[in-house]
Each structure stands twice: as C-alpha cells, then as structure tokens.
Design an enzyme around this catalytic site. Structure first.
Site, PDB file in Angstrom:
ATOM      1  N   GLU A   9       4.032  -7.787   2.963  1.00 35.81           N
ATOM      2  CA  GLU A   9       4.278  -8.648   4.128  1.00 35.81           C
ATOM      3  C   GLU A   9       3.758  -7.984   5.397  1.00 35.81           C
ATOM      4  OE1 GLU A   9       6.368  -7.765   1.751  1.00 35.81           O
ATOM      5  OE2 GLU A   9       7.858  -9.294   1.317  1.00 35.81           O
ATOM      6  N   CYS A  44      10.896  -5.896   6.518  1.00 37.83           N
ATOM      7  CA  CYS A  44       9.892  -6.971   6.597  1.00 37.83           C
ATOM      8  C   CYS A  44      10.513  -8.262   7.126  1.00 37.83           C
ATOM      9  CB  CYS A  44       9.229  -7.190   5.244  1.00 37.83           C
ATOM     10  SG  CYS A  44       8.024  -5.885   4.871  1.00 37.83           S
ATOM     11  N   ILE A 104       0.862  -1.184   0.000  1.00 37.34           N
ATOM     12  CA  ILE A 104       0.000   0.000   0.000  1.00 37.34           C
ATOM     13  C   ILE A 104       0.900   1.237   0.000  1.00 37.34           C
ATOM     14  CG2 ILE A 104      -1.792   1.274   1.241  1.00 37.34           C
ATOM     15  CD1 ILE A 104      -2.675  -1.420   2.468  1.00 37.34           C
TER      16      ILE A 104
HETATM   17  N1  THU Z   1       7.488  -4.304  -1.684  1.00 38.35           N
HETATM   18  C1  THU Z   1       6.738  -5.216  -0.993  1.00 38.35           C
HETATM   19  O1  THU Z   1       5.532  -5.045  -0.799  1.00 38.35           O
HETATM   20  N2  THU Z   1       7.362  -6.331  -0.537  1.00 38.35           N
HETATM   21  C2  THU Z   1       8.639  -6.680  -0.818  1.00 38.35           C
HETATM   22  O2  THU Z   1       9.070  -7.755  -0.415  1.00 38.35           O
HETATM   23  C3  THU Z   1       9.505  -5.765  -1.574  1.00 38.35           C
HETATM   24  C4  THU Z   1       8.911  -4.443  -1.895  1.00 38.35           C
HETATM   25  C5  THU Z   1       6.809  -3.121  -2.216  1.00 38.35           C
HETATM   26  C6  THU Z   1       7.093  -1.825  -1.541  1.00 38.35           C
HETATM   27  C7  THU Z   1       6.723  -0.849  -2.648  1.00 38.35           C
HETATM   28  O3  THU Z   1       5.330  -0.623  -2.606  1.00 38.35           O
HETATM   29  C8  THU Z   1       7.046  -1.583  -3.919  1.00 38.35           C
HETATM   30  O4  THU Z   1       7.170  -2.953  -3.552  1.00 38.35           O
HETATM   31  C9  THU Z   1       8.311  -1.128  -4.619  1.00 38.35           C
HETATM   32  O5  THU Z   1       9.378  -1.069  -3.745  1.00 38.35           O
END
Ligand code: THU
Length: 134
Positions: free
Chosen positions: A54, A88, A42
């Site tokens: 995550e 995360c 988000i």
């Molecule tokens: N992002 C995640 O949701 N999880 C991950 O393991 C790596 C990165 C998201 C954060 C951001 O919204 C987008 O990916 C680009 O960095």
C-alpha cells in the site's frame, strides 16, 4: 467495474521483493480522474526497513500528481482478504476519504468491499493539529 483495479494490484504483487516473509502483496489505487497507481511490498534484510504494498502504491500516487482516491484494492497471494496494516491504514487515510472503497481480494478477484470509515474508525486526523493536509 473494479476488475481493472484488481488486475493492477495482482500484477503489482508479481513484482514483490519479499524473500524474508515469502508473503507477496499487491495494492492498487484509483483516482477520481481514472488513473491507477500500484505497488508491491518491498523487504530489506534489516527487517524493520521494509515496507508494505500500500505504501509503494501511495508513493506512485503522490509522484504521479496525487488527486482524489476513490478505490483501493489489496491482494495477498497467501491470504484471502488481507487487510492493510495499521500504519498503512493511517497512510491511506492521509489521501483517501471516509467513503473511499477498499476492496479485499483473493487470487481470483474482489471478495469483499469496505469503506475507509469501516476499516479505520477513530483514526488520528489533522484536526487536532489545527490544520488540514498541506
Ligand atoms: N504487507 C503488505 O504489504 N501489506 C499488508 O497489508 C500487510 C502486510 C507485507 C509486509 C511484509 O512484507 C509482508 O507483508 C509480511 O508481513
């Protein structure tokens, strides 16, 4: 056997709010009693205020009563085997054990499975504070 966890992560990814990065991510967590909690990334126009898939999944896990995490799946539409970011990894380690399995996926399913110990060795833990999780 973990196909349902992948499916939950993939379905969560469809709910992404990532207009700035255009990088959809989904995550799903399974507990030892079989519950599944999922989440998407988000983003917020003030970029540092956004958060990862995550972290959303962990929020659902905690609000759903928590428990023991046995498996985690992460999928990113534009990157096979997307690994959790450093923050995360620390958040997941708060609730997952060193043997908890982490499934890295592509858009078709699980590609590789690691343990938390493998992905997050030498993490900061509560021992140094003289206490475990409350
Ligand atoms: N992002 C995640 O949701 N999880 C991950 O393991 C790596 C990165 C998201 C954060 C951001 O919204 C987008 O990916 C680009 O960095």
């Amino acid at each position: 056997m973990s196909k349902d966890l992948f499916d939950a992560a993939f379905a969560a990814m469809q709910k992404t709010h990532s207009p700035y990065s255009q990088f959809p991510v989904g995550a799903a967590i399974r507990t030892s009693d079989g519950r599944i909690f999922s989440g998407c990334n988000i983003e917020v126009v003030s970029y540092p205020e956004g958060w990862c898939a995550e972290t959303t999944a962990l929020s659902h896990f905690v609000m759903g009563g928590g428990g023991t995490i046995t498996e985690i799946a992460v999928v990113a539409e534009k990157k096979a085997k997307c690994t959790p970011c450093g923050g995360c990894r620390q958040r997941l380690a708060e609730f997952a054990g060193p043997e908890t399995r982490l499934h890295l996926c592509d858009n078709n399913g699980i590609v590789e499975t690691l343990t938390m110990r493998e992905i997050f060795p030498y993490g900061f833990d509560a021992e140094v504070l003289g206490k475990g999780a409350a």
